[in-house]
Design a protein around this motif. Structure first.
Motif, short mmCIF file in Angstrom:
data_model
loop_
_atom_site.label_atom_id
_atom_site.label_comp_id
_atom_site.label_asym_id
_atom_site.label_seq_id
_atom_site.Cartn_x
_atom_site.Cartn_y
_atom_site.Cartn_z
N MET A 46 0.76 -1.30 -0.07
CA MET A 46 -0.05 -0.13 0.16
C MET A 46 0.96 1.36 -0.20
SD MET A 46 -3.00 -1.14 0.04
CE MET A 46 -4.24 0.21 0.54
N LYS A 47 0.42 2.25 -0.76
CA LYS A 47 0.86 3.44 -0.69
C LYS A 47 0.45 4.47 0.16
CE LYS A 47 2.94 6.98 -4.16
NZ LYS A 47 2.81 7.44 -5.33
N TRP A 48 0.97 5.18 1.14
CA TRP A 48 0.13 6.03 2.00
C TRP A 48 0.60 7.71 1.38
CZ3 TRP A 48 -2.77 6.55 5.92
CH2 TRP A 48 -2.63 7.58 7.03
N ASN A 49 -0.49 8.37 1.27
CA ASN A 49 -0.78 9.38 0.57
C ASN A 49 -1.15 10.61 1.65
OD1 ASN A 49 0.19 8.40 -1.90
ND2 ASN A 49 -1.95 8.02 -2.34
N LEU A 50 -0.70 10.54 2.70
CA LEU A 50 -0.88 11.65 3.82
C LEU A 50 -0.62 13.03 3.16
CD1 LEU A 50 -2.46 12.63 6.37
CD2 LEU A 50 -0.19 12.17 7.43
N ARG A 51 0.64 13.26 2.55
CA ARG A 51 1.37 14.54 2.31
C ARG A 51 0.40 14.94 1.31
NH1 ARG A 51 7.71 14.76 2.57
NH2 ARG A 51 7.90 14.49 4.62
N TRP A 52 -0.09 14.20 0.36
CA TRP A 52 -0.73 14.46 -1.09
C TRP A 52 -2.04 14.98 -0.62
CZ3 TRP A 52 0.29 15.88 -5.56
CH2 TRP A 52 -0.82 16.06 -6.55
N ALA A 53 -2.72 14.30 0.47
CA ALA A 53 -4.16 14.89 0.82
C ALA A 53 -4.07 16.01 1.63
CB ALA A 53 -4.70 13.63 1.80
N SER B 92 6.04 11.39 7.50
CA SER B 92 7.35 11.08 7.10
C SER B 92 7.27 9.88 6.44
CB SER B 92 8.33 11.20 8.28
OG SER B 92 8.22 10.18 9.12
N GLY B 93 6.44 8.85 6.51
CA GLY B 93 6.46 7.54 6.06
C GLY B 93 5.30 6.81 6.09
N LYS B 94 5.46 5.64 5.36
CA LYS B 94 4.31 4.86 5.42
C LYS B 94 4.04 4.19 7.11
CE LYS B 94 4.80 0.74 3.01
NZ LYS B 94 4.77 -0.05 2.03
N PRO B 95 3.09 4.25 7.49
CA PRO B 95 3.11 3.70 9.02
C PRO B 95 2.75 2.24 9.00
CG PRO B 95 0.81 4.81 8.33
CD PRO B 95 1.84 5.05 7.31
N ILE B 96 3.25 1.57 9.66
CA ILE B 96 3.05 0.28 10.04
C ILE B 96 1.64 -0.18 10.10
CG2 ILE B 96 3.53 -1.92 11.29
CD1 ILE B 96 6.61 -0.82 11.74
N SER B 97 0.86 0.22 11.04
CA SER B 97 -0.40 0.44 11.14
C SER B 97 -1.16 1.79 11.58
CB SER B 97 -0.63 -0.82 12.58
OG SER B 97 -0.07 -0.13 13.71
N VAL B 98 -2.53 1.71 11.22
CA VAL B 98 -3.21 2.92 11.72
C VAL B 98 -4.59 2.60 12.00
CG1 VAL B 98 -4.16 5.20 10.85
CG2 VAL B 98 -2.03 4.33 9.78
N LEU C 213 -6.16 8.33 0.72
CA LEU C 213 -4.91 8.32 1.63
C LEU C 213 -3.83 7.06 1.33
CD1 LEU C 213 -6.22 9.17 5.11
CD2 LEU C 213 -4.70 10.38 3.84
N LEU C 214 -4.78 5.67 1.00
CA LEU C 214 -4.30 4.49 0.77
C LEU C 214 -4.31 4.06 -0.61
CD1 LEU C 214 -5.56 2.62 4.01
CD2 LEU C 214 -3.21 3.44 3.41
N GLU C 215 -3.28 3.80 -1.45
CA GLU C 215 -3.36 3.31 -2.72
C GLU C 215 -2.76 2.01 -3.06
OE1 GLU C 215 -1.37 5.05 -6.82
OE2 GLU C 215 -1.82 6.48 -5.25
N ALA C 216 -3.32 1.10 -3.46
CA ALA C 216 -2.91 -0.33 -3.95
C ALA C 216 -1.78 -0.12 -4.68
CB ALA C 216 -3.98 -1.22 -4.07
N GLU C 217 -0.54 -0.75 -4.39
CA GLU C 217 0.65 -1.22 -5.19
C GLU C 217 0.59 -2.61 -5.87
OE1 GLU C 217 3.68 2.05 -3.77
OE2 GLU C 217 3.63 0.41 -2.71
#
Length: 112
Positions: free
Chosen positions: A1-8, A41-47, A66-70
């Protein structure tokens, strides 16, 4: 999964993790600055799911934003092989048993 918090966050003109704190507090989400910085700063392990809901409410986005499948990683052009036990030849049959180092001779049992 790709974490897109900065983009949002960038879509709401938020460029630093410290700027997220008041936005999060407006929806009742009060993480520490270190937690926000880790999410930033990065992809969290869990949320936690309730935290994810609050992040989405604060930023006016959806979970899909926020979450994008890779795609799954492929090694050397082939799919990864399933793990097998050491000594497993891959043939059907009984369970794999280790052999002794003394030419297959069985050891005697220890005294009682």
């Amino acid at each position: 999964m790709k974490w897109n918090l900065r983009w949002a966050a960038a879509k709401r003109d938020i460029w630093r993790p410290s700027d997220l704190l008041p936005v999060f507090e407006a929806v009742g989400f009060t993480p520490s600055l270190s937690k926000v910085a880790a999410l930033w700063s990065g992809k969290p392990i869990s949320v936690r799911l309730d935290d994810l809901d609050k992040i989405c409410a604060a930023l006016g986005c959806t979970v899909a934003d926020l979450l994008e499948a890779e795609p799954v990683a492929i090694v050397d052009g082939e799919h990864e092989q399933p793990q097998r036990a050491v000594g497993d030849s891959g043939t059907a049959g009984g369970p794999v048993r280790p052999t002794s180092r003394r030419g297959g001779q069985r050891r005697s049992l220890p005294p009682n």
